[in-house]
Write a protein that holds these residues in place. Structure first.
Motif, PDB file in Angstrom:
ATOM      1  N   ILE A 163       0.835  -1.205   0.000  1.00 28.53           N
ATOM      2  CA  ILE A 163       0.000   0.000   0.000  1.00 28.53           C
ATOM      3  C   ILE A 163       0.871   1.257   0.000  1.00 28.53           C
ATOM      4  N   SER A 164       1.892   1.290   0.876  1.00 34.00           N
ATOM      5  CA  SER A 164       2.680   2.522   0.971  1.00 34.00           C
ATOM      6  C   SER A 164       3.510   2.746  -0.292  1.00 34.00           C
ATOM      7  N   THR A 165       3.996   1.662  -0.904  1.00 29.61           N
ATOM      8  CA  THR A 165       4.810   1.833  -2.106  1.00 29.61           C
ATOM      9  C   THR A 165       3.948   2.232  -3.298  1.00 29.61           C
ATOM     10  N   VAL A 166       2.760   1.604  -3.429  1.00 32.20           N
ATOM     11  CA  VAL A 166       1.869   1.995  -4.522  1.00 32.20           C
ATOM     12  C   VAL A 166       1.468   3.459  -4.356  1.00 32.20           C
ATOM     13  N   LEU A 167       1.142   3.862  -3.125  1.00 31.20           N
ATOM     14  CA  LEU A 167       0.736   5.255  -2.899  1.00 31.20           C
ATOM     15  C   LEU A 167       1.859   6.228  -3.245  1.00 31.20           C
ATOM     16  N   VAL A 168       3.050   5.964  -2.721  1.00 26.05           N
ATOM     17  CA  VAL A 168       4.120   6.943  -2.936  1.00 26.05           C
ATOM     18  C   VAL A 168       4.529   6.955  -4.415  1.00 26.05           C
ATOM     19  N   SER A 169       4.498   5.799  -5.082  1.00 26.53           N
ATOM     20  CA  SER A 169       4.862   5.781  -6.497  1.00 26.53           C
ATOM     21  C   SER A 169       3.805   6.475  -7.343  1.00 26.53           C
ATOM     22  N   ALA A 170       2.521   6.265  -7.007  1.00 27.91           N
ATOM     23  CA  ALA A 170       1.451   6.889  -7.783  1.00 27.91           C
ATOM     24  C   ALA A 170       1.466   8.401  -7.577  1.00 27.91           C
ATOM     25  N   LEU A 171       1.647   8.830  -6.325  1.00 25.60           N
ATOM     26  CA  LEU A 171       1.623  10.261  -6.042  1.00 25.60           C
ATOM     27  C   LEU A 171       2.823  10.970  -6.658  1.00 25.60           C
ATOM     28  N   SER A 172       3.951  10.254  -6.773  1.00 23.21           N
ATOM     29  CA  SER A 172       5.128  10.938  -7.331  1.00 23.21           C
ATOM     30  C   SER A 172       5.320  10.630  -8.810  1.00 23.21           C
ATOM     31  N   PHE A 173       4.357   9.951  -9.418  1.00 24.94           N
ATOM     32  CA  PHE A 173       4.418   9.614 -10.842  1.00 24.94           C
ATOM     33  C   PHE A 173       4.799  10.825 -11.688  1.00 24.94           C
ATOM     34  N   TYR A 174       4.105  11.928 -11.478  1.00 22.67           N
ATOM     35  CA  TYR A 174       4.357  13.133 -12.267  1.00 22.67           C
ATOM     36  C   TYR A 174       5.260  14.118 -11.541  1.00 22.67           C
ATOM     37  N   MET A 175       5.843  13.701 -10.415  1.00 18.39           N
ATOM     38  CA  MET A 175       6.792  14.574  -9.722  1.00 18.39           C
ATOM     39  C   MET A 175       8.190  14.404 -10.279  1.00 18.39           C
ATOM     40  N   TRP A 176       8.412  13.355 -11.075  1.00 18.00           N
ATOM     41  CA  TRP A 176       9.705  13.239 -11.752  1.00 18.00           C
ATOM     42  C   TRP A 176       9.904  14.492 -12.584  1.00 18.00           C
ATOM     43  N   PRO A 177      11.059  15.155 -12.457  1.00 16.25           N
ATOM     44  CA  PRO A 177      11.222  16.435 -13.146  1.00 16.25           C
ATOM     45  C   PRO A 177      10.981  16.353 -14.660  1.00 16.25           C
TER      46      PRO A 177
END
Lengths: 84, 496
Positions: free
Chosen positions: B242-256
């Motif tokens: 859960i925590s990895t899916v959440l953090v990866s999904a939320l930062s999907f478009y945070m990659w510069p």
């Protein structure tokens, strides 16, 4: 700048509940579907179902954009074609 | 001809054709910074889609995901799980980011922070964090390239040599073609990648087990624990999922580079449709996982799971086919590394060096400096790739832990009137320190939770508390004073 509508946000939450928070409910091998372990099948199906939810949200947002356009009597920023 | 010569020849032809497409895309266009880094903001639905999707299919999906299917088992389903959720987040925030970017002529992610929070030090920190987080991601691509060439040459060419050659190719590619060239090469690379993924994903299980269903039944009989969390690991359980899916999904478009790709779109609607369709593109990933799962029983005991796809293809098919798959993988890694480099170099020159150390630089000098930095960064990534032996997915997750920390600034910058510069700055630093400390001391996952996720939670809390205690700079993008409205005296040439 316009925030998204509550109804479209709720549509967007469906994949989060189904594909993430409920992992304990669907993390098992049986019943196997299409030859895939159930957990694998479940996560793959949300690759197809998520665009459906977002299509619904898209319809809602487009309708709001059009309403805003009528109110302002001009094209909103997000719908201009091309650079200035 | 020996099999290694055949395989390497096919790979070289594919890479050469790809590079030629990239080099030719620049003809007839003046290459100022706006064109080089943003393609003059003139890309339509198809090219933006290709650029973003192209950046999502990297050596991470091609070799790393199947590598985890092989070595860890069920935890790899997180890759399938987070992708659609990342698109949901993008659907809601990308049009708003685009609108702000369009109005204030932003070129990079750090520009967003510069305009919204009015601090060049915050912007420079965001730029630095972006570049540092991109380095393991670039390292991942170069490692992937090295593995491909090493296995395609049947061990004849050492991966270090391969990575140095790859370094030269990628740097030359980025130097000459810029973002538009990269978008066009994505077309070729995606066709090759999708075609090969579907083909080997169906063929390999069929050849060894008579079908995907029988392959999974066989794994269940031999290693039932492999197919449910925590798979072949001790600590990647449900909380980690859960925590990895959440953090990866939320930062999907945070990659510069994703964030900056937003600015290449003609309008915000394109980005919404793009995000809604993007999950379908990821349907190629399960096919790559089928290959990794097949290798569990066919090639047991590999020292490096990331090799599973290449070795099983080599064992199963003729050399020219290994070349085809290797070529697709090599082009994938090159395109991905090129976009990351382009973005990292622009960030570094534009938001870190110029505002902090050399305010008098012209736009042309920034472009020249960016190109120099391209060389330095690739060299750095090559060195790291040569001297480290972490799995490809672990490298990716390392970067995710970093970029995730930008989320509070972006979300609150868009939606909150109360977020302050000091609050965002304090949250960012706390989040980075916590995520880095846990990861570097081998405490990721920490009590079953992803370290980047923990950093992100504390980051949000600190941002909230410090914002409540400090004075508001501006209340939103609508309220930015006219004299601060654009980031830099922007180059008019790209807009004509």
């Amino acid at each position: 700048m316009q925030r998204p509508a509550l109804s479209s946000i709720l549509l967007g939450l469906i994949p989060f509940v189904a594909g993430c928070f409920t992992v304990t409910l669907w993390d098992r091998i049986h019943p196997m579907v299409l030859g895939l372990p159930f957990n694998f099948f479940w996560t793959i199906s949300w690759m197809v179902l998520t665009p459906l939810c977002l299509w619904g949200a898209y319809r809602i947002e487009i309708r709001r954009d059009l309403a805003r356009l009528r109110e302002q009597g001009g094209l909103p920023n997000g719908m201009q074609g091309g650079a200035d | 001809m020996s099999p290694s010569v055949v395989a390497l020849t096919v790979i070289s032809v594919i890479v050469a054709v790809g590079s030629a497409i990239g080099f030719s895309a620049r003809y007839g266009r003046r290459m100022d910074l706006e064109q080089w880094a943003c393609a003059g903001r003139g890309l339509g639905l198809v090219l933006v889609w290709l650029l973003m999707a192209g950046e999502m299919f990297t050596a991470y999906t091609f070799l790393g995901a199947s590598g985890w299917a092989y070595s860890r088992g069920a935890p790899v389903f997180y890759v399938v799980g987070y992708w659609p959720l990342g698109c949901v987040v993008g659907f809601f925030i990308l049009p708003l980011i685009w609108e702000a970017g369009h109005k204030h002529r932003m070129q990079t992610q750090a520009d967003f922070f510069q305009v919204r929070f009015g601090s060049k030090f915050l912007a420079a920190s965001v730029a630095l964090l972006g570049v540092v987080s991109l380095i393991p991601y670039m390292q991942l691509q170069l490692t992937g390239l090295g593995l491909i060439v090493e296995e395609a040459s049947y061990g004849g060419i050492h991966r270090t040599t391969a990575m140095v050659v790859a370094f030269a190719l990628v740097a030359a590619f980025v130097f000459v073609s810029g973002v538009r060239g990269v978008a066009w090469v994505s077309v070729l690379k995606d066709l090759l990648l999708l075609g090969s993924a579907v083909f080997i994903g169906l063929a390999v299980p069929h050849i060894y087990f008579g079908g995907i269903g029988r392959m999974f039944t066989a794994i269940e009989r031999a290693k039932p624990a492999h197919l449910v969390l925590p798979g072949n690991t001790l600590n990647l359980g449900h909380a980690w999922y859960i925590s990895t899916v959440l953090v990866s999904a939320l930062s999907f478009y945070m990659w510069p580079h994703f964030f900056a790709a937003t600015f290449t779109a003609k309008n915000g609607q394109i980005l919404r449709r793009n995000a809604a369709l993007m999950p379908l593109y990821a349907l190629a990933i399960p096919f790559m996982l089928f290959v990794g799962f097949t290798a569990v029983l066919v090639l047991p005991g590999l020292r490096d799971g990331d090799l599973s796809v290449l070795l099983i293809v080599r064992k199963t098919f003729p050399a020219w086919f290994l070349g085809l798959i290797g070529g697709a993988g090599a082009l994938t890694a090159m395109v991905a590394a090129a976009i990351q480099l382009l973005c990292a170099a622009t960030l570094y020159a534009k938001n870190l060096i110029r505002p902090i150390f050399a305010p008098k630089m012209t736009e042309g000098q920034v472009a020249a400096l960016s190109k120099l930095i391209v060389l330095v960064l690739t060299a750095g990534a090559v060195l790291l790739a040569i001297y480290s032996s972490v799995s490809l997915i672990s490298l990716y997750l390392l970067g995710v832990n970093g970029v995730a920390q930008m989320l509070p600034g972006v979300l609150l910058g868009l939606f909150s009137r109360r977020a302050t510069t000091a609050g965002v700055f304090a949250g960012l630093i706390t989040g980075v320190v916590i995520a880095a400390a846990l990861t570097l001391t081998n405490h990721d996952p920490f009590h079953g939770l992803n370290a980047g996720f923990l950093g992100l939670c504390i980051n949000f809390a600190v941002t909230g508390v410090v914002s409540a205690l400090t004075r508001v700079h501006v209340t939103g993008f609508d309220a930015i004073p006219a004299e601060l409205a654009t980031v830099q005296p922007s180059s008019a040439a790209g807009l004509q």
